[in-house]
Design a protein around this motif. Structure first.
Motif, PDB file in Angstrom:
ATOM      1  N   LEU A 147       0.882  -1.168   0.000  1.00  0.00           N
ATOM      2  CA  LEU A 147       0.000   0.000   0.000  1.00  0.00           C
ATOM      3  C   LEU A 147       0.926   1.227   0.000  1.00  0.00           C
ATOM      4  CD1 LEU A 147      -3.134   0.114   0.068  1.00  0.00           C
ATOM      5  CD2 LEU A 147      -2.963   0.701   2.481  1.00  0.00           C
ATOM      6  N   ASN A 148       1.995   1.071  -0.734  1.00  0.00           N
ATOM      7  CA  ASN A 148       3.184   1.905  -0.613  1.00  0.00           C
ATOM      8  C   ASN A 148       2.937   3.383  -0.919  1.00  0.00           C
ATOM      9  OD1 ASN A 148       5.809   2.741  -0.406  1.00  0.00           O
ATOM     10  ND2 ASN A 148       6.617   1.380  -1.973  1.00  0.00           N
ATOM     11  N   ILE A 149       2.446   3.677  -2.108  1.00  0.00           N
ATOM     12  CA  ILE A 149       2.280   5.071  -2.526  1.00  0.00           C
ATOM     13  C   ILE A 149       1.198   5.757  -1.700  1.00  0.00           C
ATOM     14  CG2 ILE A 149       1.774   6.618  -4.451  1.00  0.00           C
ATOM     15  CD1 ILE A 149       4.441   5.117  -4.639  1.00  0.00           C
ATOM     16  N   TYR A 150       0.134   5.036  -1.398  1.00  0.00           N
ATOM     17  CA  TYR A 150      -0.920   5.603  -0.557  1.00  0.00           C
ATOM     18  C   TYR A 150      -0.377   6.010   0.804  1.00  0.00           C
ATOM     19  CZ  TYR A 150      -5.037   5.892   2.400  1.00  0.00           C
ATOM     20  OH  TYR A 150      -5.984   6.321   3.287  1.00  0.00           O
ATOM     21  N   ALA A 151       0.346   5.099   1.452  1.00  0.00           N
ATOM     22  CA  ALA A 151       0.893   5.396   2.779  1.00  0.00           C
ATOM     23  C   ALA A 151       1.887   6.553   2.714  1.00  0.00           C
ATOM     24  CB  ALA A 151       1.561   4.156   3.364  1.00  0.00           C
ATOM     25  N   ALA A 152       2.731   6.559   1.688  1.00  0.00           N
ATOM     26  CA  ALA A 152       3.702   7.648   1.538  1.00  0.00           C
ATOM     27  C   ALA A 152       2.997   8.979   1.315  1.00  0.00           C
ATOM     28  CB  ALA A 152       4.650   7.337   0.384  1.00  0.00           C
ATOM     29  N   SER A 153       1.906   8.949   0.559  1.00  0.00           N
ATOM     30  CA  SER A 153       1.161  10.197   0.316  1.00  0.00           C
ATOM     31  C   SER A 153       0.550  10.724   1.608  1.00  0.00           C
ATOM     32  CB  SER A 153       0.071   9.976  -0.739  1.00  0.00           C
ATOM     33  OG  SER A 153      -1.029   9.239  -0.237  1.00  0.00           O
ATOM     34  N   LYS A 154       0.110   9.826   2.484  1.00  0.00           N
ATOM     35  CA  LYS A 154      -0.481  10.261   3.745  1.00  0.00           C
ATOM     36  C   LYS A 154       0.582  10.761   4.727  1.00  0.00           C
ATOM     37  CE  LYS A 154      -4.710   9.612   2.558  1.00  0.00           C
ATOM     38  NZ  LYS A 154      -5.630  10.768   2.390  1.00  0.00           N
ATOM     39  N   ALA A 155       1.802  10.225   4.615  1.00  0.00           N
ATOM     40  CA  ALA A 155       2.909  10.776   5.405  1.00  0.00           C
ATOM     41  C   ALA A 155       3.177  12.217   4.981  1.00  0.00           C
ATOM     42  CB  ALA A 155       4.160   9.922   5.228  1.00  0.00           C
ATOM     43  N   PHE A 156       3.080  12.473   3.675  1.00  0.00           N
ATOM     44  CA  PHE A 156       3.214  13.853   3.183  1.00  0.00           C
ATOM     45  C   PHE A 156       2.117  14.730   3.763  1.00  0.00           C
ATOM     46  CE2 PHE A 156       1.966  17.288   0.474  1.00  0.00           C
ATOM     47  CZ  PHE A 156       3.169  17.901   0.116  1.00  0.00           C
ATOM     48  N   VAL A 157       0.885  14.238   3.729  1.00  0.00           N
ATOM     49  CA  VAL A 157      -0.249  15.029   4.217  1.00  0.00           C
ATOM     50  C   VAL A 157      -0.035  15.452   5.660  1.00  0.00           C
ATOM     51  CG1 VAL A 157      -2.697  14.926   4.839  1.00  0.00           C
ATOM     52  CG2 VAL A 157      -1.941  14.084   2.612  1.00  0.00           C
ATOM     53  N   LEU A 158       0.400  14.527   6.486  1.00  0.00           N
ATOM     54  CA  LEU A 158       0.617  14.845   7.904  1.00  0.00           C
ATOM     55  C   LEU A 158       1.716  15.883   8.070  1.00  0.00           C
ATOM     56  CD1 LEU A 158       0.146  14.446  10.896  1.00  0.00           C
ATOM     57  CD2 LEU A 158       1.591  12.396  10.802  1.00  0.00           C
ATOM     58  N   SER A 159       2.844  15.689   7.412  1.00  0.00           N
ATOM     59  CA  SER A 159       3.950  16.635   7.525  1.00  0.00           C
ATOM     60  C   SER A 159       3.577  18.006   6.968  1.00  0.00           C
ATOM     61  CB  SER A 159       5.174  16.077   6.777  1.00  0.00           C
ATOM     62  OG  SER A 159       6.258  16.977   6.842  1.00  0.00           O
ATOM     63  N   PHE A 160       2.949  18.012   5.804  1.00  0.00           N
ATOM     64  CA  PHE A 160       2.522  19.267   5.179  1.00  0.00           C
ATOM     65  C   PHE A 160       1.550  20.035   6.072  1.00  0.00           C
ATOM     66  CE2 PHE A 160      -1.088  20.989   2.603  1.00  0.00           C
ATOM     67  CZ  PHE A 160      -0.473  22.165   2.204  1.00  0.00           C
ATOM     68  N   THR A 161       0.583  19.314   6.638  1.00  0.00           N
ATOM     69  CA  THR A 161      -0.447  19.972   7.442  1.00  0.00           C
ATOM     70  C   THR A 161       0.143  20.566   8.719  1.00  0.00           C
ATOM     71  OG1 THR A 161      -2.097  18.439   6.557  1.00  0.00           O
ATOM     72  CG2 THR A 161      -2.697  19.686   8.529  1.00  0.00           C
ATOM     73  N   ARG A 162       1.033  19.833   9.369  1.00  0.00           N
ATOM     74  CA  ARG A 162       1.654  20.366  10.584  1.00  0.00           C
ATOM     75  C   ARG A 162       2.515  21.588  10.271  1.00  0.00           C
ATOM     76  NH1 ARG A 162       1.108  17.718  15.457  1.00  0.00           N
ATOM     77  NH2 ARG A 162       2.590  19.289  16.178  1.00  0.00           N
ATOM     78  N   GLY A 163       3.258  21.535   9.186  1.00  0.00           N
ATOM     79  CA  GLY A 163       4.068  22.681   8.805  1.00  0.00           C
ATOM     80  C   GLY A 163       3.212  23.890   8.477  1.00  0.00           C
ATOM     81  N   LEU A 164       2.125  23.661   7.753  1.00  0.00           N
ATOM     82  CA  LEU A 164       1.212  24.743   7.403  1.00  0.00           C
ATOM     83  C   LEU A 164       0.551  25.325   8.647  1.00  0.00           C
ATOM     84  CD1 LEU A 164      -0.130  26.322   5.105  1.00  0.00           C
ATOM     85  CD2 LEU A 164      -1.856  24.511   4.975  1.00  0.00           C
ATOM     86  N   ARG A 165       0.186  24.466   9.567  1.00  0.00           N
ATOM     87  CA  ARG A 165      -0.425  24.937  10.814  1.00  0.00           C
ATOM     88  C   ARG A 165       0.515  25.903  11.538  1.00  0.00           C
ATOM     89  NH1 ARG A 165      -4.187  23.298  14.801  1.00  0.00           N
ATOM     90  NH2 ARG A 165      -3.513  23.729  16.922  1.00  0.00           N
ATOM     91  N   PHE A 166       1.803  25.537  11.590  1.00  0.00           N
ATOM     92  CA  PHE A 166       2.762  26.404  12.267  1.00  0.00           C
ATOM     93  C   PHE A 166       2.873  27.748  11.551  1.00  0.00           C
ATOM     94  CE2 PHE A 166       6.843  28.167  13.424  1.00  0.00           C
ATOM     95  CZ  PHE A 166       6.926  27.900  14.780  1.00  0.00           C
ATOM     96  N   GLU A 167       2.945  27.718  10.233  1.00  0.00           N
ATOM     97  CA  GLU A 167       3.062  28.962   9.471  1.00  0.00           C
ATOM     98  C   GLU A 167       1.858  29.876   9.692  1.00  0.00           C
ATOM     99  OE1 GLU A 167       3.885  28.396   5.333  1.00  0.00           O
ATOM    100  OE2 GLU A 167       5.477  26.916   5.703  1.00  0.00           O
ATOM    101  N   LEU A 168       0.680  29.280   9.902  1.00  0.00           N
ATOM    102  CA  LEU A 168      -0.559  30.057  10.042  1.00  0.00           C
ATOM    103  C   LEU A 168      -0.988  30.233  11.497  1.00  0.00           C
ATOM    104  CD1 LEU A 168      -2.651  28.539   7.093  1.00  0.00           C
ATOM    105  CD2 LEU A 168      -1.439  30.724   7.142  1.00  0.00           C
ATOM    106  N   ARG A 169      -0.071  29.949  12.424  1.00  0.00           N
ATOM    107  CA  ARG A 169      -0.446  29.937  13.844  1.00  0.00           C
ATOM    108  C   ARG A 169      -0.913  31.293  14.349  1.00  0.00           C
ATOM    109  NH1 ARG A 169       4.860  30.537  13.307  1.00  0.00           N
ATOM    110  NH2 ARG A 169       6.090  31.760  14.819  1.00  0.00           N
ATOM    111  N   GLN A 170      -0.485  32.383  13.741  1.00  0.00           N
ATOM    112  CA  GLN A 170      -0.904  33.713  14.176  1.00  0.00           C
ATOM    113  C   GLN A 170      -1.979  34.300  13.257  1.00  0.00           C
ATOM    114  OE1 GLN A 170       2.883  35.793  14.419  1.00  0.00           O
ATOM    115  NE2 GLN A 170       3.189  35.123  16.531  1.00  0.00           N
ATOM    116  N   SER A 171      -2.542  33.464  12.426  1.00  0.00           N
ATOM    117  CA  SER A 171      -3.608  33.893  11.516  1.00  0.00           C
ATOM    118  C   SER A 171      -4.953  33.416  12.052  1.00  0.00           C
ATOM    119  CB  SER A 171      -3.368  33.317  10.117  1.00  0.00           C
ATOM    120  OG  SER A 171      -3.804  31.967  10.061  1.00  0.00           O
TER     121      SER A 171
END
Length: 272
Positions: free
Chosen positions: A148-172
């Motif tokens: 389930l390789n590509i699916y799992a890897a894509s979801k690892a991206f989603v988690l990392s991307f979302t946490r990074g975006l959350r930090f960038e928008l923390r004062q918004s």
């Protein structure tokens, strides 16, 4: 009336999240490739919750999909305070045997579309005193999952991307959250042609889409960074950190290794 945009809303978790938001008196803008499914969902929600629902039939893997969604939602930008990136799917099989085109399409839907929609709608979400962006990941994000390789890897991206975006928008005004469900009763294993062993394992831990959605919406409005429904799923997110990676990979491979020949493997909507 406030509005919410939900992708992948024809069934499963997306449909259930749409229903939870409708229950909170949100008008709905639903996007899905499955025209019949999303039309049926819209009709059900209108009757049940008496809220306005509009639908867009769209393949989110297309390069201009996010721009199409933006144009389609233009009349509601002053009311659109919730965006839910739920659309996603997976392939069960050996990487070398699956079509590279199909596997790249997973990346287009699960990653590129989510990034593009997030980028497109953040300026709109910024116009509210408080607004919400929910990206849907999976507990597969916490470890490598052979077959389930590509699916799992894509979801690892989603988690990392979302946490990074959350930090960038923390004062918004924009609160960014990642929903991380585990096995959910969306018929994923059956449609993927997975073996009886996998089906039985999934049935032991399945949550209903409705339960996942209730926890998701509550966590979203509470401003949580990660929303992991259910004790077992929270445990699954924690345990891989304490074991050798090869051990975790062997366990995952034992669950997902396909019994079918490669000619029987197929693309299916993921059980996010």
């Amino acid at each position: 009336m406030p509005y919410a945009l939900v992708t992948g809303a024809a069934k499963g978790i997306g449909k259930a999240i749409a229903a939870e938001l409708a229950a909170k008196n949100y008008g709905l803008l639903l996007v899905d490739l499955d025209a019949h499914g999303v039309n049926t969902t819209a009709a059900e929600l209108i009757v049940t919750y008496k809220v306005p629902v509009q639908v867009l039939h769209l393949d989110l893997s297309k390069p201009d999909a996010a721009e199409q969604v933006k144009v389609w939602t233009a009349d509601h930008h002053r009311e659109l305070s919730v965006v839910v990136n739920n659309a996603g799917y997976g392939l069960n099989g050996r990487f070398e045997e699956l079509s590279v085109r199909d596997q790249l399409n997973i990346i287009d839907v699960n990653i590129r579309a989510q990034v593009a929609i997030s980028h497109t709608f953040i300026p709109i979400l910024r116009s509210f005193p408080r607004s919400y962006l929910l990206n849907v990941g999976s507990t597969t994000a916490f470890q490598t999952v052979p077959f389930l390789n590509i699916y799992a890897a894509s979801k690892a991206f989603v988690l990392s991307f979302t946490r990074g975006l959350r930090f960038e928008l923390r004062q918004s005004p924009v609160s960014v959250s990642c929903l991380i469900p585990g096995s959910t009763d969306t018929d994923f294993v059956n449609r993927a042609g997975m073996g009886l062993k996998t089906l039985r394992i999934a049935e032991r831990f399945n949550m209903t889409p409705e339960k996942v959605a209730k926890i998701a919406v509550k966590g979203l409005f509470a401003g949580k960074a990660e929303i992991i429904p259910g004790f077992t799923n929270r445990l699954n997110g924690l345990l891989p950190k304490f074991f050798p990676k090869i051990f975790v990979e062997k366990i995952a491979a034992g669950i997902y290794e396909p019994a079918q020949l490669s000619s029987d493997l197929q693309a299916v909507p993921a059980a996010t």
